[in-house]
Design a protein around this motif. Sequence first.
Motif, PDB file in Angstrom:
ATOM      1  N   ALA A  69      30.531  33.687  49.112  1.00 31.71           N
ATOM      2  CA  ALA A  69      29.895  32.677  48.256  1.00 31.71           C
ATOM      3  C   ALA A  69      28.560  32.239  48.854  1.00 31.71           C
ATOM      4  CB  ALA A  69      30.832  31.472  48.096  1.00 31.71           C
ATOM      5  N   ARG A  70      28.519  32.086  50.176  1.00 40.00           N
ATOM      6  CA  ARG A  70      27.259  31.691  50.830  1.00 40.00           C
ATOM      7  C   ARG A  70      26.201  32.780  50.657  1.00 40.00           C
ATOM      8  NH1 ARG A  70      26.444  30.956  57.264  1.00 40.00           N
ATOM      9  NH2 ARG A  70      26.408  33.225  57.033  1.00 40.00           N
ATOM     10  N   ALA A  71      26.610  34.039  50.798  1.00 41.31           N
ATOM     11  CA  ALA A  71      25.669  35.147  50.615  1.00 41.31           C
ATOM     12  C   ALA A  71      25.130  35.182  49.186  1.00 41.31           C
ATOM     13  CB  ALA A  71      26.350  36.477  50.947  1.00 41.31           C
ATOM     14  N   GLY A  72      25.914  34.647  48.233  1.00 38.59           N
ATOM     15  CA  GLY A  72      25.477  34.581  46.846  1.00 38.59           C
ATOM     16  C   GLY A  72      24.637  33.355  46.533  1.00 38.59           C
ATOM     17  N   GLY A  73      24.290  32.600  47.563  1.00 37.05           N
ATOM     18  CA  GLY A  73      23.391  31.468  47.374  1.00 37.05           C
ATOM     19  C   GLY A  73      24.057  30.125  47.205  1.00 37.05           C
ATOM     20  N   GLN A  74      25.375  30.039  47.430  1.00 40.35           N
ATOM     21  CA  GLN A  74      26.069  28.777  47.218  1.00 40.35           C
ATOM     22  C   GLN A  74      26.177  27.912  48.478  1.00 40.35           C
ATOM     23  OE1 GLN A  74      29.550  29.027  44.531  1.00 40.35           O
ATOM     24  NE2 GLN A  74      29.101  31.210  44.386  1.00 40.35           N
ATOM     25  N   GLY A  75      25.620  28.378  49.576  1.00 38.80           N
ATOM     26  CA  GLY A  75      25.572  27.568  50.787  1.00 38.80           C
ATOM     27  C   GLY A  75      26.888  27.530  51.531  1.00 38.80           C
ATOM     28  N   MET A 107      36.328  34.803  54.572  1.00 34.28           N
ATOM     29  CA  MET A 107      35.466  35.852  54.014  1.00 34.28           C
ATOM     30  C   MET A 107      35.005  35.508  52.597  1.00 34.28           C
ATOM     31  SD  MET A 107      37.013  39.366  55.656  1.00 34.28           S
ATOM     32  CE  MET A 107      38.770  38.999  55.575  1.00 34.28           C
ATOM     33  N   ALA A 108      35.869  34.847  51.818  1.00 32.02           N
ATOM     34  CA  ALA A 108      35.472  34.426  50.472  1.00 32.02           C
ATOM     35  C   ALA A 108      34.326  33.409  50.547  1.00 32.02           C
ATOM     36  CB  ALA A 108      36.664  33.838  49.726  1.00 32.02           C
ATOM     37  N   ALA A 109      34.431  32.473  51.480  1.00 33.62           N
ATOM     38  CA  ALA A 109      33.381  31.462  51.625  1.00 33.62           C
ATOM     39  C   ALA A 109      32.079  32.092  52.121  1.00 33.62           C
ATOM     40  CB  ALA A 109      33.841  30.365  52.578  1.00 33.62           C
ATOM     41  N   LEU A 110      32.175  33.093  53.000  1.00 35.23           N
ATOM     42  CA  LEU A 110      30.974  33.802  53.450  1.00 35.23           C
ATOM     43  C   LEU A 110      30.327  34.557  52.286  1.00 35.23           C
ATOM     44  CD1 LEU A 110      32.201  35.202  56.889  1.00 35.23           C
ATOM     45  CD2 LEU A 110      30.352  33.546  56.542  1.00 35.23           C
ATOM     46  N   ASP A 126      31.394  16.669  58.459  1.00 36.29           N
ATOM     47  CA  ASP A 126      30.078  16.065  58.233  1.00 36.29           C
ATOM     48  C   ASP A 126      29.198  16.173  59.476  1.00 36.29           C
ATOM     49  OD1 ASP A 126      30.648  15.418  55.615  1.00 36.29           O
ATOM     50  OD2 ASP A 126      31.368  13.396  56.096  1.00 36.29           O
ATOM     51  N   ALA A 127      29.788  15.984  60.653  1.00 34.02           N
ATOM     52  CA  ALA A 127      29.007  16.078  61.893  1.00 34.02           C
ATOM     53  C   ALA A 127      28.523  17.498  62.126  1.00 34.02           C
ATOM     54  CB  ALA A 127      29.852  15.610  63.079  1.00 34.02           C
ATOM     55  N   VAL A 128      29.378  18.490  61.859  1.00 32.30           N
ATOM     56  CA  VAL A 128      28.987  19.890  62.067  1.00 32.30           C
ATOM     57  C   VAL A 128      27.985  20.317  60.998  1.00 32.30           C
ATOM     58  CG1 VAL A 128      29.842  22.263  62.074  1.00 32.30           C
ATOM     59  CG2 VAL A 128      31.100  20.479  63.299  1.00 32.30           C
ATOM     60  N   LYS A 129      28.155  19.840  59.790  1.00 33.42           N
ATOM     61  CA  LYS A 129      27.198  20.157  58.720  1.00 33.42           C
ATOM     62  C   LYS A 129      25.814  19.609  59.062  1.00 33.42           C
ATOM     63  CE  LYS A 129      26.427  19.592  53.751  1.00 33.42           C
ATOM     64  NZ  LYS A 129      26.890  18.940  52.503  1.00 33.42           N
ATOM     65  N   ALA A 130      25.763  18.466  59.740  1.00 37.51           N
ATOM     66  CA  ALA A 130      24.475  17.913  60.146  1.00 37.51           C
ATOM     67  C   ALA A 130      23.787  18.816  61.175  1.00 37.51           C
ATOM     68  CB  ALA A 130      24.675  16.507  60.720  1.00 37.51           C
ATOM     69  N   ILE A 131      24.588  19.494  61.996  1.00 38.80           N
ATOM     70  CA  ILE A 131      24.043  20.438  62.975  1.00 38.80           C
ATOM     71  C   ILE A 131      23.597  21.722  62.282  1.00 38.80           C
ATOM     72  CG2 ILE A 131      24.632  21.875  64.987  1.00 38.80           C
ATOM     73  CD1 ILE A 131      26.705  19.686  65.730  1.00 38.80           C
ATOM     74  N   ASN A 132      24.406  22.204  61.313  1.00 41.06           N
ATOM     75  CA  ASN A 132      24.152  23.490  60.662  1.00 41.06           C
ATOM     76  C   ASN A 132      24.616  23.394  59.209  1.00 41.06           C
ATOM     77  OD1 ASN A 132      24.162  26.119  59.708  1.00 41.06           O
ATOM     78  ND2 ASN A 132      25.174  26.990  61.500  1.00 41.06           N
ATOM     79  N   PRO A 133      23.714  23.065  58.291  1.00 46.68           N
ATOM     80  CA  PRO A 133      24.113  22.862  56.885  1.00 46.68           C
ATOM     81  C   PRO A 133      24.713  24.093  56.224  1.00 46.68           C
ATOM     82  CG  PRO A 133      21.886  22.036  57.293  1.00 46.68           C
ATOM     83  CD  PRO A 133      22.287  22.808  58.510  1.00 46.68           C
ATOM     84  N   ASN A 134      24.458  25.287  56.766  1.00 41.84           N
ATOM     85  CA  ASN A 134      24.908  26.528  56.135  1.00 41.84           C
ATOM     86  C   ASN A 134      26.243  27.018  56.658  1.00 41.84           C
ATOM     87  OD1 ASN A 134      23.641  27.692  53.991  1.00 41.84           O
ATOM     88  ND2 ASN A 134      22.093  28.763  55.194  1.00 41.84           N
ATOM     89  N   ILE A 135      26.858  26.257  57.525  1.00 39.10           N
ATOM     90  CA  ILE A 135      28.061  26.762  58.185  1.00 39.10           C
ATOM     91  C   ILE A 135      29.265  26.763  57.242  1.00 39.10           C
ATOM     92  CG2 ILE A 135      29.009  24.596  59.119  1.00 39.10           C
ATOM     93  CD1 ILE A 135      29.214  26.246  61.852  1.00 39.10           C
ATOM     94  N   VAL A 136      30.138  27.757  57.427  1.00 41.16           N
ATOM     95  CA  VAL A 136      31.450  27.775  56.770  1.00 41.16           C
ATOM     96  C   VAL A 136      32.433  27.159  57.762  1.00 41.16           C
ATOM     97  CG1 VAL A 136      33.323  29.246  55.932  1.00 41.16           C
ATOM     98  CG2 VAL A 136      30.941  29.769  55.324  1.00 41.16           C
ATOM     99  N   TYR A 137      32.946  25.999  57.423  1.00 45.97           N
ATOM    100  CA  TYR A 137      33.821  25.221  58.309  1.00 45.97           C
ATOM    101  C   TYR A 137      35.256  25.392  57.798  1.00 45.97           C
ATOM    102  CZ  TYR A 137      35.348  21.018  60.969  1.00 45.97           C
ATOM    103  OH  TYR A 137      35.972  20.130  61.822  1.00 45.97           O
ATOM    104  N   VAL A 138      36.100  26.060  58.591  1.00 45.11           N
ATOM    105  CA  VAL A 138      37.461  26.385  58.157  1.00 45.11           C
ATOM    106  C   VAL A 138      38.463  25.585  58.988  1.00 45.11           C
ATOM    107  CG1 VAL A 138      39.153  28.214  57.788  1.00 45.11           C
ATOM    108  CG2 VAL A 138      36.704  28.705  57.524  1.00 45.11           C
ATOM    109  N   HIS A 139      39.214  24.729  58.323  1.00 42.09           N
ATOM    110  CA  HIS A 139      40.228  23.922  58.995  1.00 42.09           C
ATOM    111  C   HIS A 139      41.610  24.459  58.638  1.00 42.09           C
ATOM    112  CE1 HIS A 139      42.607  19.944  59.409  1.00 42.09           C
ATOM    113  NE2 HIS A 139      42.582  20.585  60.560  1.00 42.09           N
ATOM    114  N   CYS A 140      42.308  25.010  59.620  1.00 43.53           N
ATOM    115  CA  CYS A 140      43.689  25.453  59.434  1.00 43.53           C
ATOM    116  C   CYS A 140      44.592  24.245  59.652  1.00 43.53           C
ATOM    117  CB  CYS A 140      44.030  26.574  60.411  1.00 43.53           C
ATOM    118  SG  CYS A 140      42.996  28.037  60.239  1.00 43.53           S
ATOM    119  N   ALA A 141      45.011  23.635  58.562  1.00 38.37           N
ATOM    120  CA  ALA A 141      45.784  22.393  58.619  1.00 38.37           C
ATOM    121  C   ALA A 141      47.267  22.696  58.458  1.00 38.37           C
ATOM    122  CB  ALA A 141      45.325  21.448  57.505  1.00 38.37           C
ATOM    123  N   GLY A 142      48.097  21.729  58.844  1.00 37.57           N
ATOM    124  CA  GLY A 142      49.528  21.874  58.598  1.00 37.57           C
ATOM    125  C   GLY A 142      49.857  21.627  57.137  1.00 37.57           C
TER     126      GLY A 142
END
Length: 397
Positions: free
Chosen positions: A202-208, A197-200, A125-141
């Motif tokens: 989707a963003r290029a297709g207008g899904q943000g 790359m899939a999220a990028l 949420d904090a990063v989205k506030a800086i850049n709403p168009n960003i693809v934020y990828v969390h590599c979780a365990g």
Amino acid sequence: MAAWPKLKWDKEPTGPLKGIKVVDMATVVLGPYATVQLADLGAEVIKIENSEGNTPGDLMRHAGDSPTKQHGPIFAALNRNKKAINLNIKKPEDKAVLEALLEEADVFIHNVRMAGMERLGFGYDAVKAINPNIVYVHCAGFGAGGAYGERQAYDDLIQAASGFAALSEQRDGGRPTYAPSLVADKVSGLFAANATMAALLARAGGQGGQFVQVPMFECFTWFHMVENLWGETFIPGTGRMGYTRSVNPRRRPYPTKDSFIAIVPYNDRQWAKFFELGGRPGVFDDPRFATYQERTKHTGELYALIEEVTAERTTDEWLDLLAENDIPAMKYNRMADVLTDPHLADVAFFEEVESPVLGKYRTMKHPVHYAGTPVTNYAHPPMLDADGDEIRSALGF
């Protein structure tokens, strides 16, 4: 808004992701394996490292010997084509630098536990506030909401928890073992690169922009269970898990007169021809081997017969004979042999390059070929904070 720094590369990136801007806060293997895929494909990757502590930067810098004491062999493989800056984002001045980078970034990727990132002010949420168009990828365990959601994950833990380490116990009847490879890290890293790359796209297709979570446990279990769910695929299950061919203890390179060989006859014609060449033309009269279904049930007995046959000729004799008869086979290479493999030499897979800092070193070409946007190795793996001054200056700090 701060302008993304105009980066100076050793050579010009030419890959299909040229122009994509990535802020990479990933460390060790999983995350860097994902981001080196993006970097190889031409994305501008800025690697964020923390210089605190006795082992500053990515821990993989210090694993194994290197001429600089900063480029362990694994680090060198996973961090080419990237720029490096040291930031301690607990400090306001360094936090401001990261915020400025994120303003124009296309991707932010990290493998820090999410609770920690939120405390530092860089949750989604904090990063989205800086850049709403960003693809934020969390590599979780582990996936959020599950029983293990807050735990740490490493390759050994995931091999054990996914059932992958149990394959050796099932195959050999002994104690379970880990595969001698960081296979869970690397597989999950490929999932992360693919997801980015899939999220990028989707963003290029207008899904943000969007939040993307890549949970290591689930990714590796999916990878592992494709063939090994086996008898539990349909309900009610049989209780027999593990693909019968791959868990068979005789599934291994076959002995020849002078070494070993890999042979995989796959269709009926190839199997019949192989045994004919080996002087056993009647093998396929045996009902255990007459059909694909029966061969699958009796894989162990079939592999035992192959071992008897292969021992009667040298590896080179078999390779020539099998090639003439269109039966799939490969020479068994020990690891040092791979460095001089004739096919890899023909395609220049291993490259010897020279860096003013590292001297001569060996690297590997990106294995995928793009006819219109060729992939190149365009920058050496960086020293700690190698590009910090350049990046800060370009951002106006």
